[in-house]
Design a protein around this motif. Sequence first.
Motif, PDB file in Angstrom:
ATOM      1  N   VAL A   1      41.073  30.050  26.763  1.00 43.38           N
ATOM      2  CA  VAL A   1      41.764  30.861  25.764  1.00 43.38           C
ATOM      3  C   VAL A   1      43.243  30.939  26.119  1.00 43.38           C
ATOM      4  O   VAL A   1      43.619  31.246  27.254  1.00 43.38           O
ATOM      5  CB  VAL A   1      41.152  32.274  25.688  1.00 43.38           C
ATOM      6  CG1 VAL A   1      41.969  33.160  24.749  1.00 43.38           C
ATOM      7  CG2 VAL A   1      39.696  32.197  25.223  1.00 43.38           C
ATOM      8  N   HIS A   2      44.082  30.666  25.117  1.00 49.24           N
ATOM      9  CA  HIS A   2      45.538  30.736  25.307  1.00 49.24           C
ATOM     10  C   HIS A   2      46.170  31.204  24.012  1.00 49.24           C
ATOM     11  O   HIS A   2      45.970  30.601  22.951  1.00 49.24           O
ATOM     12  CB  HIS A   2      46.090  29.359  25.697  1.00 49.24           C
ATOM     13  CG  HIS A   2      47.574  29.320  25.838  1.00 49.24           C
ATOM     14  ND1 HIS A   2      48.251  30.014  26.825  1.00 49.24           N
ATOM     15  CD2 HIS A   2      48.541  28.691  25.111  1.00 49.24           C
ATOM     16  CE1 HIS A   2      49.545  29.797  26.714  1.00 49.24           C
ATOM     17  NE2 HIS A   2      49.750  29.010  25.670  1.00 49.24           N
ATOM     18  N   GLU A   3      46.908  32.305  24.105  1.00 46.84           N
ATOM     19  CA  GLU A   3      47.643  32.856  22.966  1.00 46.84           C
ATOM     20  C   GLU A   3      46.756  32.998  21.728  1.00 46.84           C
ATOM     21  O   GLU A   3      47.101  32.564  20.626  1.00 46.84           O
ATOM     22  CB  GLU A   3      48.874  31.993  22.659  1.00 46.84           C
ATOM     23  CG  GLU A   3      49.906  32.018  23.780  1.00 46.84           C
ATOM     24  CD  GLU A   3      51.184  31.268  23.437  1.00 46.84           C
ATOM     25  OE1 GLU A   3      51.174  30.512  22.445  1.00 46.84           O
ATOM     26  OE2 GLU A   3      52.183  31.442  24.170  1.00 46.84           O
ATOM     27  N   GLY A   4      45.585  33.602  21.929  1.00 45.27           N
ATOM     28  CA  GLY A   4      44.709  33.932  20.815  1.00 45.27           C
ATOM     29  C   GLY A   4      43.882  32.793  20.268  1.00 45.27           C
ATOM     30  O   GLY A   4      43.300  32.911  19.179  1.00 45.27           O
ATOM     31  N   ALA A   5      43.797  31.691  21.028  1.00 43.96           N
ATOM     32  CA  ALA A   5      43.021  30.550  20.558  1.00 43.96           C
ATOM     33  C   ALA A   5      42.270  29.908  21.718  1.00 43.96           C
ATOM     34  O   ALA A   5      42.738  29.921  22.861  1.00 43.96           O
ATOM     35  CB  ALA A   5      43.921  29.516  19.890  1.00 43.96           C
ATOM     36  N   LEU A   6      41.103  29.366  21.412  1.00 46.40           N
ATOM     37  CA  LEU A   6      40.353  28.571  22.374  1.00 46.40           C
ATOM     38  C   LEU A   6      40.819  27.138  22.210  1.00 46.40           C
ATOM     39  O   LEU A   6      40.595  26.511  21.164  1.00 46.40           O
ATOM     40  CB  LEU A   6      38.852  28.687  22.103  1.00 46.40           C
ATOM     41  CG  LEU A   6      37.919  27.971  23.085  1.00 46.40           C
ATOM     42  CD1 LEU A   6      38.025  28.578  24.482  1.00 46.40           C
ATOM     43  CD2 LEU A   6      36.469  28.025  22.587  1.00 46.40           C
TER      44      LEU A   6
ATOM     45  N   GLY B   1      29.496  22.504  26.197  1.00 43.76           N
ATOM     46  CA  GLY B   1      30.808  23.033  26.533  1.00 43.76           C
ATOM     47  C   GLY B   1      30.921  24.512  26.242  1.00 43.76           C
ATOM     48  O   GLY B   1      30.468  24.993  25.203  1.00 43.76           O
ATOM     49  N   GLU B   2      31.491  25.252  27.206  1.00 39.66           N
ATOM     50  CA  GLU B   2      31.749  26.687  27.032  1.00 39.66           C
ATOM     51  C   GLU B   2      30.488  27.448  26.606  1.00 39.66           C
ATOM     52  O   GLU B   2      30.521  28.285  25.701  1.00 39.66           O
ATOM     53  CB  GLU B   2      32.881  26.939  26.021  1.00 39.66           C
ATOM     54  CG  GLU B   2      34.240  26.438  26.451  1.00 39.66           C
ATOM     55  CD  GLU B   2      34.354  24.928  26.418  1.00 39.66           C
ATOM     56  OE1 GLU B   2      34.185  24.325  25.345  1.00 39.66           O
ATOM     57  OE2 GLU B   2      34.604  24.334  27.488  1.00 39.66           O
ATOM     58  N   CYS B   3      29.377  27.156  27.256  1.00 33.99           N
ATOM     59  CA  CYS B   3      28.120  27.765  26.803  1.00 33.99           C
ATOM     60  C   CYS B   3      28.078  29.275  27.052  1.00 33.99           C
ATOM     61  O   CYS B   3      27.269  29.975  26.437  1.00 33.99           O
ATOM     62  CB  CYS B   3      26.920  27.078  27.420  1.00 33.99           C
ATOM     63  SG  CYS B   3      27.012  26.715  29.160  1.00 33.99           S
ATOM     64  N   HIS B   4      28.972  29.802  27.895  1.00 32.45           N
ATOM     65  CA  HIS B   4      29.051  31.257  28.060  1.00 32.45           C
ATOM     66  C   HIS B   4      29.655  31.923  26.833  1.00 32.45           C
ATOM     67  O   HIS B   4      29.454  33.124  26.620  1.00 32.45           O
ATOM     68  CB  HIS B   4      29.864  31.608  29.308  1.00 32.45           C
ATOM     69  CG  HIS B   4      31.281  31.126  29.284  1.00 32.45           C
ATOM     70  ND1 HIS B   4      31.639  29.825  28.986  1.00 32.45           N
ATOM     71  CD2 HIS B   4      32.457  31.777  29.540  1.00 32.45           C
ATOM     72  CE1 HIS B   4      32.953  29.697  29.064  1.00 32.45           C
ATOM     73  NE2 HIS B   4      33.471  30.854  29.384  1.00 32.45           N
ATOM     74  N   LEU B   5      30.387  31.161  26.035  1.00 28.51           N
ATOM     75  CA  LEU B   5      31.007  31.706  24.831  1.00 28.51           C
ATOM     76  C   LEU B   5      30.167  31.481  23.578  1.00 28.51           C
ATOM     77  O   LEU B   5      30.411  32.118  22.549  1.00 28.51           O
ATOM     78  CB  LEU B   5      32.392  31.082  24.621  1.00 28.51           C
ATOM     79  CG  LEU B   5      33.411  31.296  25.741  1.00 28.51           C
ATOM     80  CD1 LEU B   5      34.729  30.610  25.393  1.00 28.51           C
ATOM     81  CD2 LEU B   5      33.630  32.776  26.014  1.00 28.51           C
TER      82      LEU B   5
ATOM     83  N   GLY C   1      33.023  35.317  19.534  1.00 28.32           N
ATOM     84  CA  GLY C   1      33.331  36.148  18.381  1.00 28.32           C
ATOM     85  C   GLY C   1      33.895  37.501  18.772  1.00 28.32           C
ATOM     86  O   GLY C   1      34.745  38.064  18.068  1.00 28.32           O
ATOM     87  N   GLU C   2      33.432  38.039  19.905  1.00 25.94           N
ATOM     88  CA  GLU C   2      33.917  39.331  20.381  1.00 25.94           C
ATOM     89  C   GLU C   2      35.353  39.242  20.887  1.00 25.94           C
ATOM     90  O   GLU C   2      36.066  40.246  20.941  1.00 25.94           O
ATOM     91  CB  GLU C   2      33.008  39.841  21.494  1.00 25.94           C
ATOM     92  CG  GLU C   2      31.551  40.019  21.070  1.00 25.94           C
ATOM     93  CD  GLU C   2      30.650  40.254  22.270  1.00 25.94           C
ATOM     94  OE1 GLU C   2      31.182  40.536  23.369  1.00 25.94           O
ATOM     95  OE2 GLU C   2      29.415  40.148  22.114  1.00 25.94           O
ATOM     96  N   LEU C   3      35.784  38.039  21.271  1.00 25.10           N
ATOM     97  CA  LEU C   3      37.136  37.861  21.799  1.00 25.10           C
ATOM     98  C   LEU C   3      38.179  37.846  20.689  1.00 25.10           C
ATOM     99  O   LEU C   3      39.375  38.030  20.959  1.00 25.10           O
ATOM    100  CB  LEU C   3      37.221  36.556  22.597  1.00 25.10           C
ATOM    101  CG  LEU C   3      36.315  36.438  23.822  1.00 25.10           C
ATOM    102  CD1 LEU C   3      36.494  35.073  24.473  1.00 25.10           C
ATOM    103  CD2 LEU C   3      36.582  37.555  24.821  1.00 25.10           C
TER     104      LEU C   3
END
Length: 279
Positions: free
Chosen positions: A133-138, A104-108, A61-63
Amino acid sequence: MPAQPRRLPMDNHVHTQFSYDRREQSSMRGACERALELGIPALAFTDHLDFTVWQQGDHVGELGVEIEYPPRTTLLDVDAYLAELEECRGRYPDLRILSGVESGECHLFASSLDAVLRRGRFERVLGSCHAVVHEGALVEVDTLFDVLPVAEVMQRYFAEVLRLVEGSSAFEVLAHCDFARRYIPEGADEYLEKDYEEEYRAVFRALAASGRALEVNTKSPLASVDLVRWWREEGGVAVSFGGDAHVPWLVGQRFAEAVDVVEQAGFRPGRDAYDFWRR
């Protein structure tokens, strides 16, 4: 006297009908029967736990990025999963069965993951990276091969895996550390692990420092002896075997080959048949 058959290790990475990417034949009971047929002493059912929305406390969410997962990605039905697992424990008393998830992606998604783990009794938690993350999207990492060179995709992927290891303590085993490698387009230059040795070693150092285990995934291109040796040289002490099966007949796939690789890299069976292999 004929040689005794080699004892196969526990399969710590098995999917069932409760994973969102299940197949028509996916079956927890079928996986148990296959393990007994092969002489595998135990299974961990690690169905996918991926989040398509975020809640307060999730770093994603912070990203400020969109989450672009396929529509098929649904949350694990924890109650139904645990009920079927208990039924299998009663039906197959000669097989040790562990509960678990592949997160998946548990750090996020730390807060979302914690909320689920507190609901269940999960004995084996795998951490995995399927998206970057690529161009504003996961986005799922395999989609990047359509728009970026292979080397750039792999470097981005390893950087995200390192962030995963350093940014989450929720998992015990790092699953398929080079998952993106599965999706390199046909016709691309040959993938050589040594071309990414520093990236592998950076991930391994961080994982070893946290005292966790590295998975040798036998669905992915099988790790070389050199790669598992790099894990050992960077301080890694434990190896987990994972077939990553989504259908019963792939439980324990290529485990005999994987055992050869892990032994040559300097690891041996642990304290009992259910333990990780150790240096």
